[in-house]
Design a protein around this motif. Structure first.
Motif, PDB file in Angstrom:
ATOM      1  N   LEU A 104       0.830  -1.207   0.000  1.00 43.40           N
ATOM      2  CA  LEU A 104       0.000   0.000   0.000  1.00 43.40           C
ATOM      3  C   LEU A 104       0.866   1.259   0.000  1.00 43.40           C
ATOM      4  CD1 LEU A 104      -2.805  -1.132   2.464  1.00 43.40           C
ATOM      5  CD2 LEU A 104      -3.044  -0.678   0.003  1.00 43.40           C
ATOM      6  N   SER A 105       1.970   1.209   0.712  1.00 38.84           N
ATOM      7  CA  SER A 105       2.817   2.402   0.783  1.00 38.84           C
ATOM      8  C   SER A 105       3.473   2.682  -0.575  1.00 38.84           C
ATOM      9  CB  SER A 105       3.866   2.262   1.889  1.00 38.84           C
ATOM     10  OG  SER A 105       4.922   1.461   1.447  1.00 38.84           O
ATOM     11  N   LEU A 106       3.750   1.609  -1.353  1.00 34.62           N
ATOM     12  CA  LEU A 106       4.273   1.802  -2.706  1.00 34.62           C
ATOM     13  C   LEU A 106       3.288   2.600  -3.550  1.00 34.62           C
ATOM     14  CD1 LEU A 106       5.829  -1.520  -4.082  1.00 34.62           C
ATOM     15  CD2 LEU A 106       6.994   0.624  -3.574  1.00 34.62           C
ATOM     16  N   LEU A 107       2.031   2.171  -3.486  1.00 29.64           N
ATOM     17  CA  LEU A 107       1.000   2.834  -4.291  1.00 29.64           C
ATOM     18  C   LEU A 107       0.831   4.294  -3.858  1.00 29.64           C
ATOM     19  CD1 LEU A 107      -1.596  -0.058  -4.541  1.00 29.64           C
ATOM     20  CD2 LEU A 107      -0.398   1.045  -6.445  1.00 29.64           C
ATOM     21  N   ARG A 108       0.911   4.511  -2.538  1.00 26.29           N
ATOM     22  CA  ARG A 108       0.773   5.870  -2.019  1.00 26.29           C
ATOM     23  C   ARG A 108       1.940   6.741  -2.517  1.00 26.29           C
ATOM     24  NH1 ARG A 108      -0.754   4.380   2.838  1.00 26.29           N
ATOM     25  NH2 ARG A 108       1.388   4.239   3.559  1.00 26.29           N
ATOM     26  N   GLU A 109       3.120   6.143  -2.483  1.00 25.73           N
ATOM     27  CA  GLU A 109       4.317   6.849  -2.925  1.00 25.73           C
ATOM     28  C   GLU A 109       4.164   7.314  -4.380  1.00 25.73           C
ATOM     29  OE1 GLU A 109       7.728   4.347  -2.247  1.00 25.73           O
ATOM     30  OE2 GLU A 109       9.130   5.770  -3.150  1.00 25.73           O
ATOM     31  N   ILE A 110       3.606   6.431  -5.204  1.00 22.72           N
ATOM     32  CA  ILE A 110       3.429   6.764  -6.621  1.00 22.72           C
ATOM     33  C   ILE A 110       2.397   7.874  -6.782  1.00 22.72           C
ATOM     34  CG2 ILE A 110       2.599   5.874  -8.840  1.00 22.72           C
ATOM     35  CD1 ILE A 110       3.697   3.094  -7.844  1.00 22.72           C
ATOM     36  N   ARG A 111       1.289   7.738  -6.043  1.00 22.77           N
ATOM     37  CA  ARG A 111       0.213   8.721  -6.173  1.00 22.77           C
ATOM     38  C   ARG A 111       0.691  10.090  -5.691  1.00 22.77           C
ATOM     39  NH1 ARG A 111      -3.623   5.810  -3.532  1.00 22.77           N
ATOM     40  NH2 ARG A 111      -3.726   4.210  -5.114  1.00 22.77           N
ATOM     41  N   ASN A 112       1.420  10.083  -4.584  1.00 24.84           N
ATOM     42  CA  ASN A 112       1.904  11.353  -4.030  1.00 24.84           C
ATOM     43  C   ASN A 112       2.891  12.056  -4.956  1.00 24.84           C
ATOM     44  OD1 ASN A 112       0.324  10.916  -1.854  1.00 24.84           O
ATOM     45  ND2 ASN A 112       1.972  10.213  -0.504  1.00 24.84           N
ATOM     46  N   ALA A 113       3.564  11.270  -5.788  1.00 29.67           N
ATOM     47  CA  ALA A 113       4.558  11.874  -6.683  1.00 29.67           C
ATOM     48  C   ALA A 113       3.897  12.590  -7.855  1.00 29.67           C
ATOM     49  CB  ALA A 113       5.505  10.795  -7.200  1.00 29.67           C
ATOM     50  N   GLY A 114       2.608  12.383  -8.006  1.00 29.81           N
ATOM     51  CA  GLY A 114       1.888  13.104  -9.052  1.00 29.81           C
ATOM     52  C   GLY A 114       2.018  12.511 -10.434  1.00 29.81           C
ATOM     53  N   VAL A 115       2.432  11.247 -10.523  1.00 25.64           N
ATOM     54  CA  VAL A 115       2.501  10.581 -11.829  1.00 25.64           C
ATOM     55  C   VAL A 115       1.077  10.334 -12.328  1.00 25.64           C
ATOM     56  CG1 VAL A 115       3.182   8.447 -12.987  1.00 25.64           C
ATOM     57  CG2 VAL A 115       4.654   9.444 -11.225  1.00 25.64           C
TER      58      VAL A 115
END
Lengths: 371, 103, 465
Positions: free
Chosen positions: C206-217
Motif C-alpha cells: 500500500l505504501s508503494l501505491l501511495r508513494e506513486i500517487r503522491n509523486a503526481g505521476v
C-alpha cells in the motif's frame, strides 16, 4: 476389422506400400503403434540420395529417384522435395582414389549417374568449402525432402484411395490361422489375407510373430538443426570418408546429420543424445565448412532406426510363412527408397513377383552364416 | 530516452556498434550500451525484416540477438562489452546470401 | 570420473539457500549460474551494483546481499557465467562457459530456473521500445540504465515497485496505466482476512501505491484495450480508462502482468507438469521437498510455481534436506525435524500469496491476443490468425501446430508463446488446459554455436575443486 492386406508400421515404407496397394484396388489397413512418421521416417535428415549407394541398391534407388521428381504431383500433396544435387567431398588424394575405383566398378555395371568433380568444380558449387578439399563426386538428380511431409503425403494419398490408417494401435499378437492372418491390436482385432511387415526398429519382433528370425539391431542416429543463416550451400553435402552430412533448406536453416549415434531405448520408445559425439560432428562440419563455425544450433534430436549387419534392407517374402512380406532394416538410408519399395511390395502382394532382383535383400541371407 | 545513472568516472572501454566508435563502462551489457547510444534496433525479423529490439533483457525472449565479432545470434542482454568488440544489428532473413567465401 | 553429489542449476534465492544447506552438511556440490555473481534475477548485482546508491531499490533487495555473502562463503564449486543448455535424467548436465562446452555428472540435480514475466500480446507489442517491467529492473540493477519518460502498463507488485524506484531516483515517468480490473478487488476481498496475518507485507504494498500517487505521476486505473502506437518504433500507448480513450506519447513502454515459472528446463527434461488454475500457468509436479516425477531431480523456487523470494529460500532449504537424506547423510527423522520450520513458514505465506494472485490475476483480454494480426510467436512471426488457420486445418495440439506453422520453433523455444498457445487451444477446443498440454522441447535450451559445441570438455568434480 477385415482387409485384404494388413500393413504393420506407419512409416514411409508402410504408407507407400498402402498407397500402391490401395491405388490398385486392394483393401488396406495400416497399423501404427504411435502416429504416422513418429520414428525414423519423421526424424531423419530428409536426404534423397542416389549417390554412394551400395551396388545392390542402385537399381531400386535409381527407380525411386525417378519417382521423386514427380512425386508431389503424383500424390497430389507436397513432399517438400527439392532437386538440388548432392556432392560427396573428397578430402584428399586417397578419397579421390576411392572415387576412381568406384567409378570403374560402376561403369562395369553400366551406371553413369555419379560424376567425379575437380577441386575447381567443387568450389564452384560450394564456394565456402575448405580449400584443402581436392574434389568430390556428384549426382544431379539428388536432393532432399521434408520427412514428415513426404510420409504424410503417402498417407493422405493412400487414404484417398480407401486405405485405412489406424494410429495408436500396437500389434500384440499375430497368427496365421487357415488362410488368414489374425492380428490382435491394443484395442481391436484385425483379419487379413496378407500381412506386410514395415515395422522399422520393431520389425524383428513382427518378423518373429510371422515366423522369421532376423539379426536386426537398432540405433539412434542424431541430428542438429541450426537457426537461419545466410545461404551458403545449395547442394546436399556429404563426405567420402568422414561422418559429414548436411543440407541447407530454403528458409536458411541447416540440418546436420552424419550418422553419429545416440542411445536407443527401444523398450521405452525414446532416445538419448551423446553430446560428445555431437561435438565431433560439429568439429567435422566446421573443418569442412569454416563458415559453419558461426552457425547456431537450435535443436538436437535422435530417431530410432533399424540396422541390418550388412546395412542392406530386408525386402521380400517371408520364408517361413505364406502371404507375408517384409520391408524393413533400411539402416538409415531408406527414406529415398520409400516410393519404389511401396511399388515393389504392392507387386509382390498382388502379383507374387517384382521386376527388381531382390536376392541381396532376402530375410534369410544370414541363416547360413555364423555371426 | 535511456540514461545512465553511473558515476561518469567509472572505468571505460571502447567498442564499435554499427560502425560507430562508442565508449562503454567496463562490465556493461551490450544491450545497455546500445540503448544508451540510440542504437536500440538489435535485429531484423527473419521473415518480415521488421525492426526488433530487446523485450525482456533477461535472456528469455531472444529478441536482442545481435552479431558480435562476426558471430550472429548473440543475446545482447547477456553479453558484456569488451575492448574492441564489434557489434552490429543482426540482419539475417530467409533471403540472405552468404558473402564471398571467407577463406 | 569423480562426480558431484549434487548440481544446482541457478543461483537465485532458492539455489543459494539449497547450496548453503547442502555444503553445511558436507555434500560435494556444484552450482551453475549464468551470472558473474550469484543473486539470480531478484538479487541481481546486489554485491556489485553500478548504482551509486542501492538503498533506493528497497530493503527487500539490499537484504539479499547477506544471502549472497553466505553462499559465497559456502563450500561449493560455483561455476559462474555457466549457461546450462541441457539437463539429462541420466544425470548429465551440459553447459557453455566462455565459448566452450562442458559436461558434468552428478547424483542429484536441483533445478532453480526461477520465473519470467507473463507475455502481454497486445497489438504493437513487438515494436522496438516495448519492453517488460522486469527489463527495467534488470537494466537498473545491472547497468544503472533507466528510461526517462516511459509508460508503465499492467498490474502487480513488481510494476509498482519499479515505478517507485524510478521516482526515488528522480527519473520522470510518463504514466502508470493500471489494468487491474475492478472486479478483482471484489474477488480477492474474501481472501483478505487470512492475508492480513502478513500485515507488514500488505502495508508495504500500500505504501508503494501511495508513494506513486503522491509523486503526481498520471495514474490510470481499470485500463483496458491497450494498444501500442507506432510503425517502426513505439511512440505511445492507446487505452481506455474511466470510459474514455486515452493516448499518451512515449518512446519506451514497460509492460507487466505477473510472472510465471520459467518452464524450459523442466519441460525439456520431460518432467510431469500440471496446470495451476489460480496462477494460470504450468508448473512442474513436485512434493513438499521439491522432488519431481524423476526422483533424483528436484526443483525449488519460482520455477516450481510462484512463491516469491522468501518462499524460494525456504523451498531451497527443504530441497537440500531431502537430498541430504537421499544421499544417506541425514536420517529421515532428522530431515523432517529440520524441515518443520520452513514447511510451517511456507504454509503461513500461502494465504497472502493466494490473495495477491487473485487481486492481480491478469485479464484474459491481456493474456490472449484478440486482434487477428497480433503476433503470438515473435520468433517465427506467427499471428493469431495464422495459428487459428492451422487449428482449422486440424492441428489441434501444440506440437501439431508447431509442425504446421513453426510456432514455437524459433530461438526462444516457446518461452514467449507457449502459455498463450495452451490457453488459445484450450479455448478453441473447449477443453481444459491440462488436456491441451505444451510443446515437446529439445536441447539446447539456448542457441549454441557449432564453435562452442566443438570445444567439448568433461568436468571432473575433483579437478573442479
Amino acid at each position: 476389422m477385415n482387409a485384404d492386406v494388413l500393413i504393420i508400421g506407419g512409416g514411409i515404407q508402410g504408407c507407400a506400400t498402402a498407397y500402391h496397394l490401395a491405388r490398385q484396388g486392394a483393401s488396406v489397413v495400416v497399423l501404427e503403434k504411435d502416429y504416422i512418421a513418429r520414428h525414423a521416417s519423421g526424424v531423419n535428415a530428409g536426404g534423397v540420395r542416389l549417390l554412394g549407394r551400395d551396388m545392390a541398391e542402385v537399381p531400386l534407388s535409381k527407380a525411386s529417384m525417378e519417382m521423386w521428381q514427380t512425386l508431389s504431383d503424383d500424390l497430389g500433396q507436397d513432399t517438400g522435395f527439392r532437386r538440388q544435387s548432392m556432392i560427396n567431398i573428397a578430402l584428399d588424394e586417397a578419397d579421390m582414389e576411392t572415387l576412381r575405383q568406384r567409378k570403374a566398378m560402376m561403369r562395369c555395371e553400366g551406371y553413369t549417374h555419379e560424376r567425379i568433380i575437380s577441386r575447381d568444380e567443387l568450389r564452384e558449387h560450394l564456394p565456402h568449402v575448405n580449400p584443402d578439399c581436392v574434389g568430390g563426386v556428384t549426382s544431379d538428380l539428388d536432393g532432399y525432402a521434408i520427412p514428415y511431409m513426404a510420409t504424410n503425403a503417402f498417407r493422405l494419398a493412400a487414404e484417398r484411395h480407401g486405405a485405412q490408417i489406424v494410429a495408436g494401435e500396437e500389434v500384440l499378437n499375430l497368427r496365421r490361422v487357415g488362410d488368414s492372418w489374425l492380428a490382435q491390436g491394443t484395442t481391436t482385432r484385425f483379419e487379413a489375407d496378407t500381412v506386410v511387415n514395415c515395422a522399422g526398429a520393431w520389425a524383428d519382433r513382427i518378423a518373429l510373430m510371422i515366423g522369421d528370425n532376423v539379426p536386426l539391431s537398432h540405433a539412434a542416429p542424431m541430428l542438429m538443426i541450426t537457426a537461419r543463416m545466410p545461404h551458403f550451400a545449395k547442394p546436399v553435402v556429404g563426405a567420402v570418408s568422414r561422418q559429414l552430412s548436411f543440407k541447407q533448406f530454403e528458409n536458411g536453416t541447416v540440418l546436420i546429420g552424419g550418422g553419429a549415434k545416440g542411445f536407443a531405448d527401444r523398450a521405452n520408445n525414446r532416445t538419448r543424445l551423446d553430446y560428445s559425439k555431437l561435438a565431433n560432428a560439429a568439429r567435422t562440419a566446421v573443418e569442412f565448412f569454416p563458415i559453419m563455425r558461426r552457425s547456431a544450433i537450435n535443436r538436437m534430436w535422435a530417431g530410432l532406426e533399424a540396422y541390418m549387419p550388412d546395412n542392406l534392407p530386408v525386402i521380400g517374402p517371408a520364408v517361413n510363412a505364406t502371404r507375408a512380406f517384409h520391408a524393413f532394416g533400411f539402416s538409415a538410408h531408406g527414406f529415398q527408397m520409400g516410393p519404389v519399395v511401396g511399388q515393389v511390395m504392392a507387386d509382390l502382394v498382388l502379383n507374387g513377383q517384382s521386376s527388381f532382383v531382390l536376392d541381396a535383400f532376402r530375410i534369410d541371407r544370414y541363416d547360413r552364416k555364423v555371426l | 530516452m535511456f540514461q545512465s545513472l553511473r558515476n561518469p568516472n567509472d572505468e571505460r572501454v571502447q567498442l564499435t556498434v554499427n560502425g560507430e566508435l562508442i565508449e562503454a563502462f567496463v562490465g556493461q551489457s551490450v544491450w545497455s550500451v546500445m540503448a544508451l547510444n540510440d542504437q536500440s534496433i538489435t535485429r531484423r525479423a527473419a521473415l518480415s525484416a521488421e525492426a526488433r529490439s530487446a523485450y525482456c533483457a533477461m535472456g528469455v525472449c531472444f529478441e536482442c540477438m545481435v552479431e558480435i565479432d562476426g558471430f550472429p545470434n548473440q543475446q545482447a542482454c547477456l553479453r558484456r562489452v569488451s575492448k574492441g568488440m564489434v557489434v552490429t544489428t543482426q540482419d539475417i532473413t530467409e533471403m540472405t546470401e552468404a558473402s564471398d567465401a571467407c577463406v | 570420473m569423480p562426480a558431484f553429489d549434487c548440481a544446482i542449476v541457478g543461483a537465485g534465492p532458492a539455489g543459494m539457500s539449497a547450496a548453503i544447506e547442502l555444503a553445511k552438511r558436507g555434500a560435494r556440490i556444484a552450482v551453475l549460474d549464468r551470472g558473474r555473481r550469484a543473486g539470480g534475477q531478484i538479487y541481481r548485482a546486489v554485491t556489485d551494483s553500478p548504482l551509486p546508491d542501492t538503498q533506493v531499490l528497497g530493503s527487500d533487495y539490499t537484504e539479499g546481499a547477506a544471502l549472497v555473502a553466505a553462499f559465497e562463503q559456502a563450500d561449493a564449486t560455483h561455476f559462474t557465467q555457466a549457461d546450462v543448455w541441457h539437463v539429462g535424467d541420466d544425470s548429465r548436465i551440459l553447459f557453455s562457459r566462455q565459448g566452450e562446452t562442458h559436461e558434468l555428472h552428478c547424483r542429484e540435480i536441483v533445478l532453480c530456473p526461477g520465473a519470467m514475466e507473463r507475455p502481454m500480446p497486445i497489438p504493437g507489442w513487438t515494436l522496438p521500445g516495448v519492453m517488460t517491467a522486469g527489463s527495467a529492473q534488470v537494466m537498473l540493477k545491472s547497468d544503472a540504465t533507466v528510461a526517462e519518460g516511459a509508460i508503465f502498463a499492467g498490474s502487480g507488485p513488481l510494476l509498482y515497485l519499479i515505478v517507485a524506484q524510478y521516482l526515488r531516483l528522480g527519473v520522470p515517468v510518463a504514466a502508470l496505466v493500471d489494468t487491474t480490473p475492478r472486479s478483482n478487488y471484489f474477488d480477492a476481498a474474501p481472501m483478505l482476512p487470512r492475508a492480513l496475518r502478513r500485515l507488514p507485507l500488505l502495508k508495504k504494498g500500500l505504501s508503494l501505491l501511495r508513494e506513486i500517487r503522491n509523486a503526481g505521476v498520471p495514474f490510470f486505473r481499470g485500463a483496458s484495450a491497450l494498444q501500442v502506437l507506432g510503425d517502426e518504433h513505439a511512440i505511445g500507448l492507446r487505452f481506455i480508462a474511466g470510459g474514455t480513450s486515452h493516448e499518451i506519447g512515449a518512446r519506451t513502454i514497460f509492460l507487466h502482468h505477473g510472472v510465471q515459472p520459467n518452464l524450459n528446463m523442466t519441460r525439456a527434461m520431460d518432467l510431469e507438469h500440471q496446470w495451476n488454475p489460480e496462477q494460470l500457468c504450468w508448473q512442474v509436479k513436485s512434493d513438499a521437498f521439491g522432488q519431481t516425477s524423476v526422483p533424483h531431480v528436484s526443483v525449488a523456487g519460482d520455477g516450481a510455481g510462484i512463491v516469491g523470494a522468501d518462499g524460494a529460500r525456504a523451498a531451497g532449504r527443504l530441497t537440500a534436506l531431502n537430498i541430504l537424506h537421499r544421499l544417506g547423510r541425514l536420517p529421515r527423522t532428522d530431515r523432517d525435524n529440520a524441515a518443520a520450520a520452513d514447511l510451517g513458514a511456507l504454509a503461513a505465506m500461502a494465504p497472502f500469496r493466494a490473495f495477491i494472485d487473485r487481486l492481480y490475476r491478469p485479464t484474459k483480454a491481456l493474456r490472449l491476443p484478440n486482434v487477428p494480426t497480433t503476433l503470438v510467436c515473435r520468433c517465427e512471426e506467427q499471428s493469431l490468425a495464422q495459428l487459428r488457420a492451422g487449428f482449422d486445418q486440424g492441428a489441434r495440439d501444440p506440437n501439431a501446430l508447431k509442425m504446421l506453422t513453426r510456432c514455437g520453433m524459433g530461438p526462444c523455444q516457446g518461452r514467449q508463446c507457449g502459455h498463450v498457445l495452451t490457453e488459445l487451444l484450450s479455448d478453441w477446443r473447449g477443453e481444459p488446459a491440462e488436456a491441451v498440454g505444451y510443446y515437446r522441447l529439445r536441447s539446447p535450451q539456448r542457441l549454441l554455436t557449432l564453435d562452442e559445441l566443438s570445444r567439448f570438455h568433461a568436468v571432473s568434480a575433483e579437478a573442479a575443486e
